[in-house]
Design a protein around this motif. Structure first.
Motif, mmCIF file in Angstrom:
data_model
loop_
_atom_site.group_PDB
_atom_site.id
_atom_site.type_symbol
_atom_site.label_atom_id
_atom_site.label_comp_id
_atom_site.label_asym_id
_atom_site.label_seq_id
_atom_site.Cartn_x
_atom_site.Cartn_y
_atom_site.Cartn_z
ATOM 1 N N ALA A 112 46.938 -93.933 22.643
ATOM 2 C CA ALA A 112 47.327 -95.404 22.592
ATOM 3 C C ALA A 112 46.211 -96.237 22.011
ATOM 4 O O ALA A 112 45.244 -95.872 21.669
ATOM 5 N N HIS A 113 46.609 -97.380 21.642
ATOM 6 C CA HIS A 113 45.701 -98.294 21.044
ATOM 7 C C HIS A 113 45.573 -99.652 21.950
ATOM 8 O O HIS A 113 46.377 -100.161 22.509
ATOM 9 N N ASP A 114 44.498 -100.321 21.651
ATOM 10 C CA ASP A 114 44.248 -101.842 22.222
ATOM 11 C C ASP A 114 43.875 -102.908 21.249
ATOM 12 O O ASP A 114 42.926 -102.382 20.535
ATOM 13 N N TYR A 115 44.839 -103.643 20.735
ATOM 14 C CA TYR A 115 44.455 -104.511 19.786
ATOM 15 C C TYR A 115 43.601 -105.949 20.338
ATOM 16 O O TYR A 115 44.734 -106.527 20.871
ATOM 17 N N LEU A 116 42.549 -105.974 20.144
ATOM 18 C CA LEU A 116 41.790 -107.211 20.619
ATOM 19 C C LEU A 116 41.383 -108.130 19.724
ATOM 20 O O LEU A 116 41.151 -107.775 18.326
ATOM 21 N N ARG A 117 41.187 -109.471 19.927
ATOM 22 C CA ARG A 117 40.867 -110.492 19.246
ATOM 23 C C ARG A 117 39.447 -111.138 19.804
ATOM 24 O O ARG A 117 39.808 -111.623 21.011
ATOM 25 N N ILE A 118 38.298 -111.086 19.197
ATOM 26 C CA ILE A 118 37.133 -111.884 19.848
ATOM 27 C C ILE A 118 37.132 -113.288 19.071
ATOM 28 O O ILE A 118 37.110 -113.394 17.802
ATOM 29 N N THR A 119 37.068 -114.076 20.091
ATOM 30 C CA THR A 119 36.765 -115.657 19.340
ATOM 31 C C THR A 119 35.444 -115.948 19.882
ATOM 32 O O THR A 119 35.195 -116.101 21.077
#
Length: 151
Positions: A112-119
């Motif tokens: 599986a994959h985890d799609y993360l956005r760092i702000t």
């Protein structure tokens, strides 16, 4: 030792108080075993540049991490989620933090994959002492293997 880790860096320049910068990262579990947890740390690596941006935990850079159920889509200098967004996977706080649990990560499951956005945001109330500063922030993601079992 039951863990695997990878690091990433990304340049952000010219931030003024109130500005934000977004970066995305995909965490892939390419193995054939599930993980027990996924951890994230943000730090200034040995030999990297440090400043008030990373040492002032109030006026310095603040970070939050969000998740998308699919890959983030670039829209100029920001990223949008075409699926379901989970906000505050890592709650807003000082940019420099360690061993933050990425809760309910889909990447805990093999394949599986985890799609993360760092702000990262420079608070609007940051003072003049933050002008012309730079910091080298490294992001580290660490997967911890599941507990051993009898087979």
């Amino acid at each position: 030792d039951g863990t695997a880790a990878d690091t990433t860096t990304s340049a952000v320049t010219g931030m003024m108080p109130g500005d934000s910068a977004q970066r995305v990262i995909t965490v892939d579990n390419l193995g054939d075993q599930d993980w027990s947890s996924l951890l994230m740390s943000a730090y200034v690596a040995t030999g990297g540049t440090s400043s008030l941006l990373d040492t002032d935990h109030y006026q310095g850079l603040q970070m939050v991490v969000d998740r998308c159920s699919q890959a983030w889509t670039a829209a100029g200098s920001t990223y949008t989620c075409g699926g379901t967004t989970t906000s505050n996977v890592v709650a807003t706080g000082s940019v420099i933090r360690s061993n933050l649990t990425i809760g309910s990560s889909p990447a805990l499951t093999s394949g599986a994959h985890d799609y993360l956005r760092i702000t990262v945001t420079l608070p609007s109330f940051a003072g003049d002492e933050f002008q012309n500063l730079s910091s080298d922030i490294t992001y580290r993601f660490q997967a911890v293997q599941r507990t051993a079992t009898s087979k």
